[in-house]
Design a protein around this motif. Structure first.
Motif, mmCIF file in Angstrom:
data_model
loop_
_atom_site.group_PDB
_atom_site.id
_atom_site.type_symbol
_atom_site.label_atom_id
_atom_site.label_comp_id
_atom_site.label_asym_id
_atom_site.label_seq_id
_atom_site.Cartn_x
_atom_site.Cartn_y
_atom_site.Cartn_z
ATOM 1 N N CYS A 36 0.806 -1.356 -0.077
ATOM 2 C CA CYS A 36 -0.228 -0.019 -0.043
ATOM 3 C C CYS A 36 0.926 1.326 -0.063
ATOM 4 C CB CYS A 36 -0.713 0.034 1.227
ATOM 5 S SG CYS A 36 -2.313 0.898 1.126
ATOM 6 N N ILE A 37 0.471 2.246 -0.890
ATOM 7 C CA ILE A 37 1.219 3.546 -0.710
ATOM 8 C C ILE A 37 0.178 4.572 -0.582
ATOM 9 C CG2 ILE A 37 2.337 5.205 -2.325
ATOM 10 C CD1 ILE A 37 3.368 2.807 -4.045
ATOM 11 N N TRP A 38 0.559 5.311 0.572
ATOM 12 C CA TRP A 38 -0.371 6.409 1.119
ATOM 13 C C TRP A 38 0.097 7.643 0.879
ATOM 14 C CZ3 TRP A 38 -0.303 7.609 7.188
ATOM 15 C CH2 TRP A 38 -1.205 8.963 7.156
ATOM 16 N N ILE A 39 -0.667 8.509 -0.122
ATOM 17 C CA ILE A 39 -0.270 9.675 -0.399
ATOM 18 C C ILE A 39 -1.056 10.816 0.139
ATOM 19 C CG2 ILE A 39 -0.049 11.510 -2.547
ATOM 20 C CD1 ILE A 39 0.207 9.039 -4.300
ATOM 21 N N GLU A 40 -0.534 11.721 0.886
ATOM 22 C CA GLU A 40 -1.220 12.861 1.480
ATOM 23 C C GLU A 40 -0.697 14.284 0.979
ATOM 24 O OE1 GLU A 40 -3.695 14.771 4.177
ATOM 25 O OE2 GLU A 40 -3.956 12.747 3.722
ATOM 26 N N LYS A 41 -1.430 15.071 0.416
ATOM 27 C CA LYS A 41 -1.005 16.612 0.182
ATOM 28 C C LYS A 41 0.339 16.373 -0.820
ATOM 29 C CE LYS A 41 -2.761 18.670 4.325
ATOM 30 N NZ LYS A 41 -2.728 19.330 5.450
ATOM 31 N N GLY A 42 0.121 15.546 -1.852
ATOM 32 C CA GLY A 42 1.226 15.448 -2.883
ATOM 33 C C GLY A 42 2.492 14.820 -2.265
ATOM 34 N N LYS A 43 2.280 14.222 -1.240
ATOM 35 C CA LYS A 43 3.787 13.505 -0.671
ATOM 36 C C LYS A 43 3.398 12.140 -0.113
ATOM 37 C CE LYS A 43 6.949 16.694 -0.279
ATOM 38 N NZ LYS A 43 8.315 16.669 -0.736
ATOM 39 N N ILE A 44 4.404 11.207 -0.346
ATOM 40 C CA ILE A 44 4.078 9.782 0.168
ATOM 41 C C ILE A 44 4.250 9.686 1.579
ATOM 42 C CG2 ILE A 44 5.135 7.466 -0.045
ATOM 43 C CD1 ILE A 44 5.821 7.693 -2.666
ATOM 44 N N MET A 45 3.169 9.348 2.350
ATOM 45 C CA MET A 45 3.353 9.216 3.805
ATOM 46 C C MET A 45 3.529 8.140 4.230
ATOM 47 S SD MET A 45 2.174 12.293 5.385
ATOM 48 C CE MET A 45 1.410 12.080 6.696
ATOM 49 N N LYS B 277 -0.267 -2.654 7.596
ATOM 50 C CA LYS B 277 0.377 -1.708 8.188
ATOM 51 C C LYS B 277 0.228 -0.438 7.750
ATOM 52 C CE LYS B 277 4.885 -0.304 9.466
ATOM 53 N NZ LYS B 277 6.708 -0.435 9.295
ATOM 54 N N ILE B 278 0.233 -0.124 6.597
ATOM 55 C CA ILE B 278 0.102 1.244 5.785
ATOM 56 C C ILE B 278 -1.421 1.614 5.960
ATOM 57 C CG2 ILE B 278 0.077 2.734 4.169
ATOM 58 C CD1 ILE B 278 2.801 1.994 5.435
ATOM 59 N N SER B 279 -2.434 0.868 5.761
ATOM 60 C CA SER B 279 -3.592 0.987 5.803
ATOM 61 C C SER B 279 -4.167 1.359 7.300
ATOM 62 C CB SER B 279 -4.699 -0.028 5.617
ATOM 63 O OG SER B 279 -4.426 -1.322 5.907
ATOM 64 N N ASN B 280 -3.695 0.699 8.428
ATOM 65 C CA ASN B 280 -3.930 1.110 9.664
ATOM 66 C C ASN B 280 -3.384 2.440 10.028
ATOM 67 O OD1 ASN B 280 -5.378 -1.348 10.175
ATOM 68 N ND2 ASN B 280 -3.564 -2.328 11.123
ATOM 69 N N LYS B 281 -2.191 2.811 9.557
ATOM 70 C CA LYS B 281 -1.727 4.266 9.809
ATOM 71 C C LYS B 281 -2.552 5.238 9.215
ATOM 72 C CE LYS B 281 3.191 3.398 10.443
ATOM 73 N NZ LYS B 281 4.574 3.771 9.955
ATOM 74 N N TYR B 282 -3.114 4.938 7.952
ATOM 75 C CA TYR B 282 -3.913 5.897 7.268
ATOM 76 C C TYR B 282 -5.125 6.234 7.972
ATOM 77 C CZ TYR B 282 -7.134 7.506 3.728
ATOM 78 O OH TYR B 282 -8.319 8.105 3.029
ATOM 79 N N LEU B 283 -6.023 4.963 8.359
ATOM 80 C CA LEU B 283 -7.084 5.277 9.216
ATOM 81 C C LEU B 283 -6.849 5.701 10.642
ATOM 82 C CD1 LEU B 283 -8.377 1.568 8.240
ATOM 83 C CD2 LEU B 283 -9.368 3.578 7.613
ATOM 84 N N GLU B 284 -5.862 5.329 11.363
ATOM 85 C CA GLU B 284 -5.661 6.207 12.362
ATOM 86 C C GLU B 284 -5.495 7.628 12.121
ATOM 87 O OE1 GLU B 284 -2.417 6.297 15.981
ATOM 88 O OE2 GLU B 284 -2.286 4.580 14.508
#
Length: 271
Positions: free
Chosen positions: A220-229, A236-243
């Protein structure tokens, strides 16, 4: 273990921005007489993004609306080009990004199969071999010689998906389009995607459905405001995103004074 250098998709320091016009004049007369209409702002959608995707990976791109994930997908399929940086894609790309893209509304479903498949690089002889398979998968046999403009959105999706999965692509890019259509056909599509995944096709999905991302994607690749978070195992990444999104909702529900206090405390800690 697969080498990290064995990338089928590579983005190096990629940035993309758009000019957003407040009230753009379209004719020369408008531009001369109402020159203030041409005022615009530069909106940066992606800022210095770097990523590598290996052959056979199933990747989920997640993030809130406007974060840049769909723009990233369109650059991979060469609908958009970056303002800076470099994108390298090794292999034939098939994409399901915009419903009906590449279809001509006045042509029949059959004619549009030939047009759409030729865009992916297939010859007429190759399309002839795949034609019946595409029609059978789409379940549109009774409507295949009707003009595309008479199709519902679900019928569009059926035909677009049927073409996209039958062009022998190395990479399949999907942007939320599978939300269209009835439950039975969606299940049929997901089963086909699992089959393609087993065959080693690289799949990149943009979706707000965390259930779909968690079930289907290895990474999973989480992008937030044009940056990779975040970039890593899906759980692991989806849990961080949902949190993160949960904290954002809680913050938005606070009164103004409490928000100011939290921001002030964060700034104090950074000093």
């Amino acid at each position: 273990m697969k080498s990290k250098n064995n990338a089928i998709i590579s983005a190096e320091n990629v940035s993309k921005s758009f000019k957003i016009y407040f009230d753009k004049g379209y004719t020369l007369k408008d531009k001369l007489l109402f020159w203030r209409r041409n005022r615009h702002e530069k909106r940066e959608v992606l800022n210095d993004i770097s990523l590598k995707i290996r052959k056979g990976e199933s990747i989920g791109l997640i993030g809130r609306n406007g974060c840049g994930k769909s723009t990233m997908l369109k650059m991979l399929t060469r609908i958009y080009y970056p303002n800076s940086g470099k994108i390298t894609v090794n292999g034939r790309v098939s994409s399901l990004i915009e419903l009906g893209a590449g279809f001509h509304p006045d042509m029949t479903g059959r004619e549009n199969i030939y047009i759409n498949a030729s865009i992916y690089g297939l010859s007429k002889k190759e399309i002839d071999k795949r034609l019946q398979k595409i029609i059978d998968f789409s379940e549109l046999k009774d409507f295949i010689d009707n003009p595309i403009r008479t199709y519902s959105s679900g019928m569009y999706m059926r035909l677009a998906f049927a073409v996209a999965i039958n062009v022998n692509a190395d990479i399949l890019l999907i942007d939320e389009i599978l939300a269209v259509g009835d439950a039975n056909f969606q299940t049929k599509c997901f089963n086909k995607l699992r089959e393609l995944k087993k065959q080693g096709i690289t799949i990149v999905i943009v979706s707000h459905s965390m259930e779909l991302i968690s079930e289907f994607c290895d990474r999973c690749i989480w992008i937030e405001k044009g940056k990779i978070m975040g970039d890593g195992p899906t759980k692991k990444i989806s849990n961080k995103y949902l949190e993160y999104m949960s904290k954002e909702r809680n913050f938005a529900s606070l009164n103004e004074q409490d928000r100011i206090s939290i921001i002030s405390e964060k700034n104090r800690r950074k000093m």
